[in-house]
Design an enzyme around this catalytic site. Structure first.
Site, PDB file in Angstrom:
ATOM      1  N   TYR A 141       1.150  -1.424   0.023  1.00  0.00           N
ATOM      2  CA  TYR A 141       0.260  -0.225   0.094  1.00  0.00           C
ATOM      3  C   TYR A 141       0.894   1.056  -0.472  1.00  0.00           C
ATOM      4  O   TYR A 141       0.680   2.958  -0.129  1.00  0.00           O
ATOM      5  CB  TYR A 141      -0.381   0.004   1.375  1.00  0.00           C
ATOM      6  N   LYS A 191       3.000 -15.680   1.503  1.00  0.00           N
ATOM      7  CA  LYS A 191       3.125 -15.554   0.347  1.00  0.00           C
ATOM      8  C   LYS A 191       4.431 -16.463   0.138  1.00  0.00           C
ATOM      9  O   LYS A 191       5.781 -15.859  -0.642  1.00  0.00           O
ATOM     10  CB  LYS A 191       2.586 -15.734  -0.660  1.00  0.00           C
ATOM     11  N   ASP A 223      -3.243 -18.173  -0.169  1.00  0.00           N
ATOM     12  CA  ASP A 223      -4.496 -18.697  -1.196  1.00  0.00           C
ATOM     13  C   ASP A 223      -5.049 -19.652  -1.007  1.00  0.00           C
ATOM     14  O   ASP A 223      -6.098 -19.746  -0.451  1.00  0.00           O
ATOM     15  CB  ASP A 223      -3.669 -19.220  -2.367  1.00  0.00           C
ATOM     16  N   ASP A 247      -6.508  -6.762   3.711  1.00  0.00           N
ATOM     17  CA  ASP A 247      -7.434  -5.994   3.260  1.00  0.00           C
ATOM     18  C   ASP A 247      -8.521  -6.946   2.213  1.00  0.00           C
ATOM     19  O   ASP A 247      -9.896  -6.770   2.544  1.00  0.00           O
ATOM     20  CB  ASP A 247      -6.962  -5.276   2.350  1.00  0.00           C
ATOM     21  N   ASP A 251     -12.768  -8.630   4.531  1.00  0.00           N
ATOM     22  CA  ASP A 251     -14.055  -9.082   3.402  1.00  0.00           C
ATOM     23  C   ASP A 251     -14.399 -10.100   3.676  1.00  0.00           C
ATOM     24  O   ASP A 251     -15.624 -10.540   3.548  1.00  0.00           O
ATOM     25  CB  ASP A 251     -13.538  -8.213   2.517  1.00  0.00           C
TER      26      ASP A 251
HETATM   27  C1  IPM Z   1     -10.343  -1.308   3.451  1.00  0.00           C
HETATM   28  C2  IPM Z   1     -10.827  -0.560   2.910  1.00  0.00           C
HETATM   29  C3  IPM Z   1      -9.841   0.540   2.175  1.00  0.00           C
HETATM   30  C4  IPM Z   1      -8.419  -0.157   2.532  1.00  0.00           C
HETATM   31  C5  IPM Z   1      -9.596   1.175   1.108  1.00  0.00           C
HETATM   32  C6  IPM Z   1     -10.543   2.271   1.301  1.00  0.00           C
HETATM   33  C7  IPM Z   1      -8.134   2.572   0.793  1.00  0.00           C
HETATM   34  O1  IPM Z   1     -10.738  -1.199   1.900  1.00  0.00           O
HETATM   35  O2  IPM Z   1     -10.302  -0.009   4.615  1.00  0.00           O
HETATM   36  O3  IPM Z   1     -10.523  -2.089   3.860  1.00  0.00           O
HETATM   37  O4  IPM Z   1      -8.046  -1.296   1.130  1.00  0.00           O
HETATM   38  O5  IPM Z   1      -7.473  -0.381   3.607  1.00  0.00           O
HETATM   39 MG    MG Z   2     -11.193  -3.058   2.160  1.00  0.00          MG
END
Ligand code: IPM
Ligand code: MG
Length: 357
Positions: A141, A191, A223, A247, A251
């Protein structure tokens, strides 16, 4: 001593979900006689529109002064085409990095009442309680060089995944310590079979394991981890990983709990000053329609009470109120299942407040 909370609503559904958390904050302030002041500032696209910068200096300064920050969400199609450095996401990344918020805690806990809302079978997810510890101020990042350049008549995009030993150590320490007070199991995700940066990651975590003899440490390729999360998620207690893998996996883990609208997060610095935000994005497609789920933001407020204000009692009370609301059968659209009552964003916030008193 009075504590100051900075409120950064942001874009999309950010303002409406944050408003619900502010109602809850007001309710606990009265109930627990908390000495708290609040302030507000612009961030993301809203700040770009008003001041030409997704993180204006005045917002950053307020953030530095605050004891804790409650954040909504940022971004939307409206700002996708503007100059890269001015995009809303960059504002959030700069905020994380300027405040040294390297430790991102993302708990994926399944409320028993939501077992049917998960896309996995109830028996696979019931009792789920995972904590993802994501490194937040390094890795790909932030690595340099980065960009898009011309080479041999075509464009080439590039980023750099880089971690210094010290960065790996400090995030691993947070994860080890959290594992010690939870299920005492830590799984480090990398990884290492392909990427040198994560080969070093694995080496350091392995080295540190001897300092935490009570924690059972394992390593997993990312993975495989992505697969295991949907196959048998309860095998995990604490997972620690770098910025990008964290990240993605967070999710995925969020969805196990029924909806990404249920996942709070804390981003902490060395002194536990923190920024608290839902893991989900700004969902521009449903913004302003009173249908977004405010619970991730309300539970982010609970995390704020727990980690930055040291008020475990207040945090517990907020989480219990959320559970009672779910128990009573109220649901926003994203977690709606048969036999439950559908409510909007605002009504969900009011319901949590009611359960608090
Ligand atoms: C998160 C989001 C952020 C990230 C974005 C909005 C920059 O997806 O906080 O997970 O990638 O960290
Ligand atoms: Mg995110």
């Amino acid at each position: 001593m009075s504590k100051n909370i900075l409120i950064l609503p942001g874009d999309g559904i950010g303002p409406e979900i944050v408003e619900q958390a502010v109602k809850v904050l007001e309710a606990v302030r009265q109930k627990f006689s908390l000495d708290i002041t609040t302030d507000r500032a612009l961030v993301g696209g809203a700040a770009y529109d008003a001041e030409g910068d997704p993180l204006p200096e005045s917002t950053l300064e307020k953030a530095r002064q605050a004891d804790a920050i409650l954040f909504g969400s940022i971004g939307g199609p409206k700002w996708d085409a503007i100059e890269r450095d001015k995009r809303p996401e960059r504002g959030l990344l700069r905020l994380r990095s300027s405040l040294g918020l390297f430790a991102n805690l993302r708990p994926a806990i399944l409320f028993p009442q939501l077992a049917d809302a998960s896309s996995l079978k109830p028996e696979v997810v019931s009792g789920l309680d995972i904590l993802i510890v994501r490194e937040l101020t390094g890795g790909i990042y932030f690595g340099e060089p980065r960009g898009i350049r011309e080479e041999n008549g075509e464009r080439v995009g590039f980023n750099t995944d880089v971690y210094a030993e010290s960065e790996i150590r400090r995030i691993a320490r947070v994860a080890f310590e959290l594992a010690q007070v939870r299920g005492k199991r830590l799984c480090s995700i990398d990884k290492a079979n392909v990427l040198e940066v994560t080969e070093l990651w694995r080496e350091i975590v392995t080295e540190m394991a001897s300092d935490y003899p009570d924690v059972d440490v394992s390593h997993m390729y990312v993975d495989n981890a992505a697969m295991q999360l949907v196959r048998a998620p309860k095998q995990f207690d604490v997972m620690v990983t770098g910025n990008l893998f964290g990240d993605i996996l967070s999710d995925e883990a969020a969805m196990l709990t029924g909806s990404i609208g249920m996942l709070p997060s804390a981003s902490l610095d060395e002194n536990r000053k923190g920024l608290y935000e839902p893991c989900h994005g700004s969902a521009p497609d449903i913004a302003g329609q009173d249908i977004a789920n405010p619970l991730a933001t309300i539970m982010s407020l609970a995390m704020l009470m727990r980690y930055s204000l040291n008020r475990v009692d207040v945090a517990d009370a907020i989480e219990l109120a959320v559970e009672k609301v779910l128990e009573s059968g109220l649901r926003t659209a994203d977690i709606l299942t048969e036999g439950c009552e559908k409510v909007g964003t605002d009504a969900m916030g009011d319901a949590v407040v009611r359960m608090l008193s």
